[in-house]
Motif scaffolding. Sequence first.
Motif, short mmCIF file in Angstrom:
data_model
loop_
_atom_site.label_atom_id
_atom_site.label_comp_id
_atom_site.label_asym_id
_atom_site.label_seq_id
_atom_site.Cartn_x
_atom_site.Cartn_y
_atom_site.Cartn_z
N VAL A 72 0.81 -1.22 0.07
CA VAL A 72 -0.10 0.12 -0.05
C VAL A 72 0.78 1.35 0.03
O VAL A 72 1.81 1.36 0.96
N THR A 73 0.50 2.37 -0.90
CA THR A 73 1.14 3.47 -1.06
C THR A 73 0.25 4.72 -0.74
O THR A 73 -0.87 4.58 -1.35
N SER A 74 0.63 5.69 0.12
CA SER A 74 -0.17 6.82 0.20
C SER A 74 0.57 8.17 0.26
O SER A 74 1.61 8.14 0.43
N THR A 75 -0.29 9.25 -0.12
CA THR A 75 0.71 10.65 -0.01
C THR A 75 -0.07 11.13 1.01
O THR A 75 -1.13 11.32 1.34
N VAL A 76 0.73 11.28 2.17
CA VAL A 76 0.51 11.82 3.32
C VAL A 76 1.27 12.93 3.78
O VAL A 76 2.54 13.26 3.38
N PHE A 77 0.78 13.83 4.85
CA PHE A 77 1.49 15.08 5.47
C PHE A 77 2.30 14.59 6.33
O PHE A 77 2.25 13.79 7.46
N ALA A 78 3.87 15.05 6.13
CA ALA A 78 4.81 14.47 7.09
C ALA A 78 5.24 15.75 8.13
O ALA A 78 5.29 16.87 7.64
N THR A 79 5.44 15.38 9.35
CA THR A 79 5.88 16.26 10.50
C THR A 79 7.22 15.77 11.01
O THR A 79 7.45 14.83 11.09
N ARG A 80 8.06 16.78 11.65
CA ARG A 80 9.24 16.40 12.16
C ARG A 80 9.18 16.00 13.64
O ARG A 80 8.52 16.87 14.32
N GLU A 81 9.49 15.01 14.11
CA GLU A 81 9.32 14.46 15.46
C GLU A 81 10.06 15.15 16.23
O GLU A 81 9.54 15.74 17.65
N GLY A 82 11.40 15.51 16.09
CA GLY A 82 12.20 15.73 17.08
C GLY A 82 12.46 15.02 18.50
O GLY A 82 12.30 14.03 18.45
N LEU A 83 12.19 16.02 19.39
CA LEU A 83 11.78 15.28 20.91
C LEU A 83 12.95 14.39 21.19
O LEU A 83 13.01 13.40 21.80
N VAL A 84 14.26 14.85 20.99
CA VAL A 84 15.54 14.16 21.34
C VAL A 84 15.73 14.04 22.85
O VAL A 84 15.51 14.68 23.50
N GLY A 85 15.83 12.85 23.23
CA GLY A 85 16.16 12.30 24.49
C GLY A 85 14.67 11.83 25.07
O GLY A 85 14.69 11.09 26.08
N GLY A 86 13.75 12.02 24.27
CA GLY A 86 12.43 11.22 24.64
C GLY A 86 12.49 9.74 24.40
O GLY A 86 13.45 9.15 23.79
N THR A 87 11.58 9.11 24.83
CA THR A 87 11.40 7.60 24.51
C THR A 87 10.38 7.30 23.56
O THR A 87 9.28 7.86 23.67
N THR A 88 10.48 6.56 22.76
CA THR A 88 9.34 6.14 21.64
C THR A 88 8.43 5.11 22.32
O THR A 88 9.05 4.37 23.14
N SER A 89 7.59 4.59 21.84
CA SER A 89 6.36 3.64 22.09
C SER A 89 7.20 2.29 22.13
O SER A 89 6.87 1.45 23.00
N ASN A 90 8.32 2.04 21.60
CA ASN A 90 8.77 0.69 21.57
C ASN A 90 10.08 0.77 22.59
O ASN A 90 10.89 -0.08 22.79
N GLY A 91 10.24 1.99 23.06
CA GLY A 91 11.59 1.99 24.20
C GLY A 91 12.66 2.55 23.67
O GLY A 91 13.62 2.60 24.54
N HIS A 92 12.56 2.76 22.42
CA HIS A 92 13.94 3.60 21.89
C HIS A 92 14.15 4.91 22.48
O HIS A 92 13.17 5.79 22.38
N VAL A 93 15.20 5.31 22.87
CA VAL A 93 15.66 6.87 23.27
C VAL A 93 16.15 7.39 22.13
O VAL A 93 17.08 6.92 21.49
N ILE A 94 15.47 8.58 21.75
CA ILE A 94 15.76 9.37 20.71
C ILE A 94 16.91 10.25 20.57
O ILE A 94 17.22 10.82 21.80
N THR A 95 17.99 9.96 19.63
CA THR A 95 18.93 10.64 19.46
C THR A 95 18.92 11.82 18.58
O THR A 95 18.18 11.70 17.70
N SER A 96 19.81 12.50 18.58
CA SER A 96 19.89 13.40 17.50
C SER A 96 20.22 12.84 16.08
O SER A 96 20.89 11.90 15.98
N ASN A 97 19.81 13.40 14.90
CA ASN A 97 19.98 13.08 13.77
C ASN A 97 19.40 11.56 13.68
O ASN A 97 20.00 10.74 13.04
N ASP A 98 18.34 11.14 14.38
CA ASP A 98 17.91 9.75 14.52
C ASP A 98 17.11 9.27 13.14
O ASP A 98 16.75 10.19 12.44
N HIS A 99 16.93 8.00 13.01
CA HIS A 99 16.31 7.61 11.71
C HIS A 99 15.26 6.40 12.07
O HIS A 99 15.59 5.21 12.28
N PHE A 100 14.04 7.17 12.11
CA PHE A 100 12.87 6.04 12.26
C PHE A 100 11.41 6.84 11.88
O PHE A 100 11.84 8.39 11.64
N VAL A 101 10.64 6.21 12.02
CA VAL A 101 9.31 7.26 11.94
C VAL A 101 8.24 6.61 12.91
O VAL A 101 8.23 5.81 13.60
#
Length: 478
Positions: free
Chosen positions: A182-211
């Motif tokens: 499946v492919t969609s055209t959607v609006f993307a925003t920048r998450e930022g939030l360096v130092g925060g924790t994602t839903s799966n437990g990853h601690v966000i770093t600067s210049n991180d790579h995920f969605v």
Amino acid sequence: MKLRSSLGVLAIASLATALATPASALATPATAATGVESWQAALTGAGVDRVNVATEGQSVSLANPTFHPAAAAGTGGYALLTAAAHQLGHATETVRANVVSRTPAGTGVQLDVRGQTGQSSWTEWTPADAAHPARWDRPVTAVQARLTLTSNGQQKPSVSAVSLAADPALTKLAAVPAAAPVTSTVFATREGLVGGTTSNGHVITSNDHFVALPSGRGLSPKGTTTYSVHICNPGNGKCVTAPVWDVGPWNTKDDYWNPASQRQSWTDLPQGKPEAQAAYQNGYNGGHDQFGRKVSNPAGIDLADGTFRSDLGLADNGWVNVTYLWTSGTPAVNIDFASYQSLTTGSTGDQVKAVQFLLAQQGHDPGGQDGVFGANTATAVKQFQTAVGLSASGSVDSHTWTALLSAGSTPQLQQGSGGDDVKRLQRALTAALGRTVGIDGDFGSGTATAVRNYQTAAGLSSDGIVGPNTWSALQHGH
């Protein structure tokens, strides 16, 4: 405070007895008389991944009742527990669940399960509750359970037991034609939030790579890329593949990439249209998200800084084309090669990416999947080698490749078999024998000859049938 026991609707009376059995008995498959396999998901111990989870006596609960993932601010306390995958004795399309929990007012417990259809292919996370067993459109050979606990910021829910049972498959394991993702055209925003924790437990770093996507149905366990998206910036043509490691923005139950018959919420919206987009553009749901917040942009995906800026070259929020790779069972990276090279610290390229992908699938974090064999990858290789009984050299030779490529379920395969498990076998044989075995998912005469050659070399009975002994040899790198 009330005690809740969520039991899936039972098709046969004997299953009720199986689910009521003590935990020690649930670890053993049910009798052949019913054909139902039952087990209890471990809430602690090896293979259990925990985000903000505390053990309280015999139960688990939230460690911090106010903690929430980085992309889900203001939605109450959150914890996630992912149990180790359970390898089934038989394939199944239906899993029934029993969750024993305490849920004070304003708190919640949700159980989701997913099924493994191949070495690197899983179904989406599917709810299993009191009224609805989890059902899939094809047989699976392993099942993994995941608990999401939510608090009201003060009171906390707790879970003391999770029991599951798998019905025998009604159809044979076979190759299923892959649908276009499946492919969609959607609006993307920048998450930022360096130092925060994602839903799966990853601690966000600067210049991180995920969605982040607004539903946990496509959330990859920490450090893995099971659920990944391919994103393209139409403005400059740049594209990147990135794993889904967070849930958001706006909603948490909006799997908009699914058709209405499968979508968790907002089933009157067209497939591919996020609820936030409909709320922002058309005043849908009064212009609010599921939490009643006024939607201020039409975002359907959040991008970590590295994905947003470095990979896609975005200077501001904007529209992107997103392909949801798991909707076709497509691995996030290529793992099919005519030969598998020896790799060590300093190696680079697509085969290093493949090793990093396979390591992550087995729960060993290589520090990303960048195609560079660095110190983190070497450490992950050593961990995997130790786990399967190989010498922990930190380098990837034919033995390590064989073990990595064959890891997973162990169904009996023979000439005439087909599907993802046959592909997994063919990859492992290619590595073990040092010659190309066509990776086409078809167990033909060529694959049968390769199996016999491998069995002879491994000191096994050369019958051309891949059973427990052959799988064991492969998965230990012999």
